[in-house]
Each structure stands twice: as structure tokens, then as C-alpha cells.
Design an enzyme around this catalytic site. Structure first.
Site, mmCIF file in Angstrom:
data_model
loop_
_atom_site.group_PDB
_atom_site.id
_atom_site.type_symbol
_atom_site.label_atom_id
_atom_site.label_comp_id
_atom_site.label_asym_id
_atom_site.label_seq_id
_atom_site.Cartn_x
_atom_site.Cartn_y
_atom_site.Cartn_z
ATOM 1 C CG MET A 4 8.057 -7.849 5.719
ATOM 2 S SD MET A 4 7.791 -6.275 6.561
ATOM 3 C CE MET A 4 7.559 -6.873 8.218
ATOM 4 C CE LYS A 8 19.508 -13.838 6.547
ATOM 5 N NZ LYS A 8 19.956 -14.664 7.678
ATOM 6 C CG HIS A 61 9.639 1.353 12.226
ATOM 7 N ND1 HIS A 61 9.722 -0.015 12.140
ATOM 8 C CD2 HIS A 61 9.355 1.634 13.521
ATOM 9 C CE1 HIS A 61 9.513 -0.536 13.338
ATOM 10 N NE2 HIS A 61 9.280 0.443 14.198
ATOM 11 C CB SER A 115 -0.986 -0.001 1.172
ATOM 12 O OG SER A 115 -0.328 0.201 2.394
HETATM 13 C C1 GRF Z 1 3.832 -0.841 6.892
HETATM 14 O O1 GRF Z 1 3.178 -0.855 8.124
HETATM 15 C C2 GRF Z 1 5.220 -0.287 7.040
HETATM 16 O O2 GRF Z 1 5.319 0.676 8.050
HETATM 17 C C3 GRF Z 1 6.035 -1.494 7.412
HETATM 18 O O3 GRF Z 1 5.460 -2.540 6.677
HETATM 19 C C4 GRF Z 1 4.099 -2.243 6.357
HETATM 20 C C5 GRF Z 1 3.995 -2.322 4.867
HETATM 21 O O4 GRF Z 1 2.684 -2.149 4.404
HETATM 22 N N1 GRF Z 1 7.437 -1.278 7.141
HETATM 23 P P1 GRF Z 1 2.435 -2.041 2.836
HETATM 24 O O5 GRF Z 1 3.016 -3.302 2.215
HETATM 25 O O6 GRF Z 1 3.100 -0.813 2.340
HETATM 26 O O7 GRF Z 1 0.943 -1.987 2.684
#
Ligand code: GRF
Length: 215
Positions: free
Chosen positions: A90, A65, A109, A13
Site C-alpha cells: 500500500m 522515503k 489494482h 491473498s
Molecule cells: C487487492 O485488492 C489488490 O488489488 C490491492 O490490494 C489488495 C490486496 O489483497 N492492490 P491481498 O493482500 O492480496 O489479499
């Protein structure tokens, strides 16, 4: 025209919010590639819809990695990417990519850093009992959510909040400050001095604070 590479793992998103601001002409930039580490990431659908090339790089294909990040780095460099945007990616970024893009990798974040780094920033905030939380856009260094802070925005935490509700409230602001930080970068207005980011000719935007009544 700033050349951007986006790394994502899921929903995307924030990726969408950035696409929208670019398409609306408010950020002078082009997204050269979306790289995902998860073949089921919904971000891929968004890339397809907007004609953005995408690439799945499977971390399992690499012995280390470091090798995984070398592959990502080489892909980004071959496309002459200047800014790397972590939009819900992630993973902890490793040296090969960090060294190729010093202060040129941005992350969002879902907490007010340096509070609640790492996973589940929203749940950590609720469990700790803070009354205000929010989100942070920062440059990425070798630590976990420790790099120089670019923009933050705050939201209230209500006594009856669930992780989902707080996350939703924070996400709305993420979608504002992330594109905003990228816009400032694209305009050459971010200067990193040590761990401080100076923003040239910047007025405190209203989006940094929500009305405490908002739920
Ligand atoms: C968000 O809450 C962002 O802060 C964190 O991961 C989530 C990603 O959401 N780093 P999206 O994939 O951008 O919807």
C-alpha cells in the site's frame, strides 16, 4: 528459474495465489523473499508456512522515503531478484526501486485502469455507477497505477452491490490474472513498447470475462 521478490502490506491473498501456482509447477519461478512494511501483515504467516524468507522493513526507520526504497532495493539486489511483485503493497514506489527495476515491478489494482486508480478502486467504481469493473495487472512506473497494462479482467457491477461483495468478486479474478501475468513474464513473453505490453503467442483467455449472471 525466475527469481521473484514480493512486497506486501496485509492479508496476502494474491501472494498466496502466486505461491500456489508456483508450487503446482505452472510458473517456473522461486520467491526469494517477502518484504513487508507492516509487522502484522498476515502475508508473513503465509511465507512461514511455505518456507519463504521474510523481512519487515520499517519505513519509520528511514529519514526519507527514498532511503526506505534504497534499503528495499539493496535487499532485492543482494538476493538477485529479477521481478518485483507488489501484492497488496500500500505505498507508492519511489525512484531508487523503480530505477533498479524498470518494467520489472508488477502491481495488481482492483479496477479497470485507467479508471479508478489509487485507494478503494472498488468503492470508487460503485460510487461512480459503472456497470462493469474488474482488475488490472500492470508494470509500475512513477505514477499512481499508471504503468503499462499487462492483463485485465472484467466483472459485472450489480445495482445492489456493496463494496465488500464487489471486492470479493474482483478478488477471485485477481487470483487468476496476477499469477498468469507472472507466468508470461517468467516465460519471457512480455514485451513493453512504450506504454503497450505485447504478449507473444497469446490467446484471449476466458478468465478476462465472467458470466454476467455470476454474482
Ligand atoms: C487487492 O485488492 C489488490 O488489488 C490491492 O490490494 C489488495 C490486496 O489483497 N492492490 P491481498 O493482500 O492480496 O489479499
Amino acid at each position: 528459474m525466475l527469481r521473484i521478490g514480493v512486497l506486501a502490506s496485509g492479508r496476502g491473498s494474491n501472494f498466496q495465489a502466486i505461491i500456489d501456482e508456483i508450487e503446482a509447477g505452472r510458473i517456473t519461478a522461486k520467491i526469494e523473499i517477502l518484504i513487508v512494511d507492516n509487522p502484522n501483515a498476515y502475508a508473513i504467516e503465509r511465507a512461514k508456512k511455505h518456507g519463504i524468507p521474510h523481512l519487515f522493513i520499517n519505513p519509520k526507520d528511514f529519514e526519507t522515503k527514498e532511503k526506505f526504497y534504497e534499503r528495499i532495493r539493496d535487499e532485492l539486489l543482494s538476493r538477485e531478484v529479477e521481478l518485483v511483485v507488489l501484492a497488496g503493497f500500500m505505498r507508492i514506489v519511489r525512484k531508487p526501486l523503480l530505477e533498479a527495476y524498470p518494467n520489472r515491478i508488477m502491481n495488481i489494482h482492483p479496477a479497470l485502469l485507467p479508471s479508478f486508480p489509487g485507494l478503494h478502486g472498488q468503492r470508487q467504481a460503485i460510487d461512480y455507477g459503472v456497470k462493469i469493473s474488474g482488475c488490472t495487472v500492470h508494470f509500475v512506473d512513477e505514477g499512481v497505477d499508471t504503468g503499462p497494462i499487462i492483463i485485465q479482467a472484467a466483472v459485472p457491477v450489480h445495482p445492489d452491490d456493496t463494496e465488500e461483495r464487489l471486492s470479493e468478486r474482483i478478488l477471485k479474478l485477481e487470483h487468476k490474472i496476477f499469477p498468469e501475468a507472472i507466468r508470461l513474464f517468467a516465460e519471457g513473453r512480455l514485451k513493453v513498447e512504450g506504454r503497450k505490453v505485447k504478449i507473444e503467442n497469446y490467446r484471449l483467455p476466458e478468465i478476462q470475462f465472467t458470466n454476467p449472471e455470476t454474482r
